[in-house]
Write an enzyme that holds these catalytic residues in place. Structure first.
Site, PDB file in Angstrom:
ATOM      1  N   ARG A  22       4.525   5.494  11.210  1.00 21.60           N
ATOM      2  CA  ARG A  22       3.640   6.278  12.061  1.00 21.60           C
ATOM      3  C   ARG A  22       2.342   5.528  12.335  1.00 21.60           C
ATOM      4  O   ARG A  22       2.031   4.517  11.701  1.00 21.60           O
ATOM      5  CB  ARG A  22       3.295   7.616  11.411  1.00 21.60           C
ATOM      6  CG  ARG A  22       2.470   7.472  10.129  1.00 21.60           C
ATOM      7  CD  ARG A  22       2.060   8.831   9.609  1.00 21.60           C
ATOM      8  NE  ARG A  22       1.189   8.727   8.458  1.00 21.60           N
ATOM      9  CZ  ARG A  22       0.130   9.503   8.260  1.00 21.60           C
ATOM     10  NH1 ARG A  22      -0.193  10.431   9.146  1.00 21.60           N
ATOM     11  NH2 ARG A  22      -0.617   9.383   7.182  1.00 21.60           N
ATOM     12  N   THR A 139      -5.067  -1.160   2.224  1.00 18.30           N
ATOM     13  CA  THR A 139      -3.930  -1.384   3.107  1.00 18.30           C
ATOM     14  C   THR A 139      -4.343  -2.148   4.359  1.00 18.30           C
ATOM     15  O   THR A 139      -5.413  -1.898   4.929  1.00 18.30           O
ATOM     16  CB  THR A 139      -3.301  -0.039   3.500  1.00 18.30           C
ATOM     17  OG1 THR A 139      -2.803   0.603   2.331  1.00 18.30           O
ATOM     18  CG2 THR A 139      -2.150  -0.237   4.482  1.00 18.30           C
ATOM     19  N   LYS A 164      -2.588  -4.638   0.482  1.00 18.29           N
ATOM     20  CA  LYS A 164      -1.229  -4.135   0.683  1.00 18.29           C
ATOM     21  C   LYS A 164      -0.889  -4.240   2.160  1.00 18.29           C
ATOM     22  O   LYS A 164      -1.539  -3.600   3.002  1.00 18.29           O
ATOM     23  CB  LYS A 164      -1.083  -2.691   0.203  1.00 18.29           C
ATOM     24  CG  LYS A 164       0.356  -2.195   0.288  1.00 18.29           C
ATOM     25  CD  LYS A 164       0.567  -0.905  -0.468  1.00 18.29           C
ATOM     26  CE  LYS A 164       0.275   0.294   0.385  1.00 18.29           C
ATOM     27  NZ  LYS A 164       0.792   1.543  -0.223  1.00 18.29           N
ATOM     28  N   LYS A 166       1.391  -3.635   5.390  1.00 19.69           N
ATOM     29  CA  LYS A 166       2.417  -2.778   5.942  1.00 19.69           C
ATOM     30  C   LYS A 166       3.378  -3.642   6.764  1.00 19.69           C
ATOM     31  O   LYS A 166       3.005  -4.222   7.787  1.00 19.69           O
ATOM     32  CB  LYS A 166       1.799  -1.695   6.820  1.00 19.69           C
ATOM     33  CG  LYS A 166       1.014  -0.655   6.045  1.00 19.69           C
ATOM     34  CD  LYS A 166       1.898   0.188   5.152  1.00 19.69           C
ATOM     35  CE  LYS A 166       1.134   1.342   4.538  1.00 19.69           C
ATOM     36  NZ  LYS A 166       1.994   2.196   3.679  1.00 19.69           N
ATOM     37  N   ASP A 194       4.492  -3.185   1.630  1.00 16.53           N
ATOM     38  CA  ASP A 194       5.061  -1.843   1.731  1.00 16.53           C
ATOM     39  C   ASP A 194       5.858  -1.765   3.017  1.00 16.53           C
ATOM     40  O   ASP A 194       5.295  -1.787   4.114  1.00 16.53           O
ATOM     41  CB  ASP A 194       3.959  -0.789   1.725  1.00 16.53           C
ATOM     42  CG  ASP A 194       4.500   0.635   1.663  1.00 16.53           C
ATOM     43  OD1 ASP A 194       5.746   0.790   1.639  1.00 16.53           O
ATOM     44  OD2 ASP A 194       3.693   1.567   1.637  1.00 16.53           O
ATOM     45  N   GLU A 222       7.225  -2.476  -1.975  1.00 18.50           N
ATOM     46  CA  GLU A 222       7.338  -1.031  -2.091  1.00 18.50           C
ATOM     47  C   GLU A 222       8.321  -0.479  -1.066  1.00 18.50           C
ATOM     48  O   GLU A 222       8.273  -0.844   0.104  1.00 18.50           O
ATOM     49  CB  GLU A 222       5.950  -0.421  -1.884  1.00 18.50           C
ATOM     50  CG  GLU A 222       5.863   1.065  -2.103  1.00 18.50           C
ATOM     51  CD  GLU A 222       4.425   1.558  -2.001  1.00 18.50           C
ATOM     52  OE1 GLU A 222       4.238   2.796  -2.015  1.00 18.50           O
ATOM     53  OE2 GLU A 222       3.500   0.724  -1.890  1.00 18.50           O
ATOM     54  N   ASP A 247       8.964   4.534  -3.754  1.00 19.03           N
ATOM     55  CA  ASP A 247       7.929   5.458  -3.288  1.00 19.03           C
ATOM     56  C   ASP A 247       8.591   6.679  -2.668  1.00 19.03           C
ATOM     57  O   ASP A 247       8.767   7.704  -3.322  1.00 19.03           O
ATOM     58  CB  ASP A 247       6.992   4.761  -2.309  1.00 19.03           C
ATOM     59  CG  ASP A 247       5.907   5.694  -1.768  1.00 19.03           C
ATOM     60  OD1 ASP A 247       5.802   6.844  -2.240  1.00 19.03           O
ATOM     61  OD2 ASP A 247       5.152   5.285  -0.867  1.00 19.03           O
ATOM     62  N   LYS A 271       2.882  10.275  -6.224  1.00 21.73           N
ATOM     63  CA  LYS A 271       1.876  10.806  -5.309  1.00 21.73           C
ATOM     64  C   LYS A 271       1.826  12.324  -5.450  1.00 21.73           C
ATOM     65  O   LYS A 271       2.878  12.983  -5.507  1.00 21.73           O
ATOM     66  CB  LYS A 271       2.196  10.428  -3.863  1.00 21.73           C
ATOM     67  CG  LYS A 271       2.094   8.936  -3.574  1.00 21.73           C
ATOM     68  CD  LYS A 271       2.442   8.629  -2.123  1.00 21.73           C
ATOM     69  CE  LYS A 271       2.309   7.142  -1.812  1.00 21.73           C
ATOM     70  NZ  LYS A 271       2.756   6.820  -0.429  1.00 21.73           N
ATOM     71  N   ASP A 324      -3.108   2.659  -5.489  1.00 22.75           N
ATOM     72  CA  ASP A 324      -3.305   2.573  -4.037  1.00 22.75           C
ATOM     73  C   ASP A 324      -4.055   3.825  -3.602  1.00 22.75           C
ATOM     74  O   ASP A 324      -3.451   4.813  -3.204  1.00 22.75           O
ATOM     75  CB  ASP A 324      -1.950   2.452  -3.351  1.00 22.75           C
ATOM     76  CG  ASP A 324      -2.067   2.414  -1.828  1.00 22.75           C
ATOM     77  OD1 ASP A 324      -3.073   1.886  -1.338  1.00 22.75           O
ATOM     78  OD2 ASP A 324      -1.155   2.921  -1.151  1.00 22.75           O
ATOM     79  N   ASP A 326      -6.938   4.043  -1.398  1.00 22.81           N
ATOM     80  CA  ASP A 326      -7.928   3.689  -0.391  1.00 22.81           C
ATOM     81  C   ASP A 326      -7.984   4.664   0.787  1.00 22.81           C
ATOM     82  O   ASP A 326      -8.793   4.485   1.696  1.00 22.81           O
ATOM     83  CB  ASP A 326      -7.646   2.281   0.153  1.00 22.81           C
ATOM     84  CG  ASP A 326      -6.330   2.216   0.931  1.00 22.81           C
ATOM     85  OD1 ASP A 326      -5.353   2.836   0.484  1.00 22.81           O
ATOM     86  OD2 ASP A 326      -6.288   1.537   1.977  1.00 22.81           O
TER      87      ASP A 326
END
Length: 372
Positions: A22, A139, A164, A166, A194, A222, A247, A271, A324, A326
């Site tokens: 997204r 990220t 990290k 993406k 990730d 991840e 995850d 999470k 993670d 942030d």
């Protein structure tokens, strides 16, 4: 418990947040306030991330105003007595459960006159003082190799030592993206990847093996495969040297049992919005640790309430890997009076009781849908 109040919030980001799943320019969340018979409040939030949890603002608010409020109003506010009612009163709706569970723990900490981290350490039976701040990675949104390299330089200048990336949007060019970032940041900055479910198992093995052969020195990868493909996740874990983290494959205890049974990952990402709050998160971290899995705490795109809760969890019980946390750093400003704040790569927790949040800042009023 006297009442449950909910508000919807939309918090703008200073930079678009882009993943394989997204793109967003705001944090969309439901803020919940639980109030006890003495008028003391506890705060929680239910973030909306359609592509991961499937929970919506409307659904979370209706759940909090309906079955969750019905379950807790008029009952003992202590989470030892009430948290289980939150988890049982409705199927799914884990973002809403997160909001209520965090609010109950925040309220308990406020009543005890201690920061949330100290309350959670006591709640979990952890000896010694809780930490007062937590380091986090940051990220880099998905983008071209040049865009990622520029963002990496900026984030290192902001004080972050762990990035990290993406990836997962295009397996054919992911290697070039990672190599571009490694080239500009040098060997002393830690890199994580990730993929957000963006590869299949065979693509994941090819990309990760190529990165290993190129000496990219990736710390962890991840969720390389689709969430329900736990066998594929196990295949990747067995065929690469780089540690693999689960995850989106891990929401609740049953998911963790399957990951353990198949030895499907090296680390697990807990999470609050996936599992339903601090109470189930504590159990997931405990069980993962008992079975020798690395532990990690992450977040959705959440505001300072959710991030403060997750950071307090890490401060209280610790994890094996830098978290993670942030997400609230991306906000243009905190909408709250008080609470945690960022200094470089550290999320500094409030020394005040609970989360240290005393409501919304002037101008931070809800966008719509306020109910009491």
């Amino acid at each position: 418990m006297r009442e449950v109040r909910t508000r919807r919030l939309s918090v703008p980001l200073h930079t678009p947040f882009v993943t394989a799943l997204r793109r967003t320019t705001t944090i969309e969340t439901v803020l919940v306030e639980v109030v006890d018979s003495d008028g003391v409040s506890g705060w929680g939030e239910a973030p909306q991330v359609w592509q991961v949890t499937g929970d919506s603002l409307a659904g979370s608010q209706a759940c909090l105003d309906g079955p969750i409020a019905d379950a807790v109003v008029g009952r003992d506010a202590d989470p030892r007595a009430t948290a289980s009612l939150v988890q049982r009163c409705v199927v799914g709706n884990r973002s809403a459960k997160m909001a209520a569970d965090v609010a109950l723990h925040d309220l308990a900490a406020r009543r005890a006159g201690v920061p949330l981290a100290a309350h959670l350490a006591s709640y979990a039976g952890v000896a010694g003082p809780a930490a007062t701040q937590v380091r986090t990675d940051v990220t880099l949104s998905a983008g071209s190799a040049d865009e990622l390299a520029r963002a990496a330089i900026a984030r290192v200048a902001d004080g972050f030592g762990t990035l990290k990336l993406k990836v997962g949007t295009d397996a054919a060019t992911d290697l070039d993206r990672v190599r571009a970032v490694r080239e500009v940041v040098g060997p002393h900055v830690a890199l994580r990847l990730d993929a957000n479910q963006g590869w299949d198992a065979f693509e994941a093995v090819r990309v990760i093996t190529a990165l290993e052969d190129a000496g990219a020195d990736v710390e962890v990868v991840e969720q390389p495969v689709p969430a329900r493909d736990v066998l594929g996740l196990a295949h990747v874990t067995a065929h690469v040297e780089t540690p693999v983290m689960a995850d989106e494959s891990l929401f609740v205890l049953e998911d963790l049992v399957e990951i353990i049974r198949l030895d499907a990952a090296d680390l697990v990402n807990v999470k609050l919005a996936k599992c339903g709050g601090l109470t189930p998160a504590l159990e997931l971290l405990r069980v993962a640790g008992l079975h020798g899995f690395g532990t990690f705490v992450g977040s959705m795109m959440e505001s300072h309430v959710g991030l403060g809760a997750a950071a307090s969890l890490v401060a209280a019980v610790g994890t094996t890997s830098l978290p993670d946390l942030d997400a609230a750093w991306w906000a243009t400003a905190s909408p709250y009076a008080g609470g945690p704040h960022y200094v470089g790569d550290r999320l500094v927790l409030s020394a005040a009781p609970g989360l240290g949040i005393d409501g919304l800042q002037p101008g931070g009023e809800p966008t719509e849908g306020e109910r009491a």
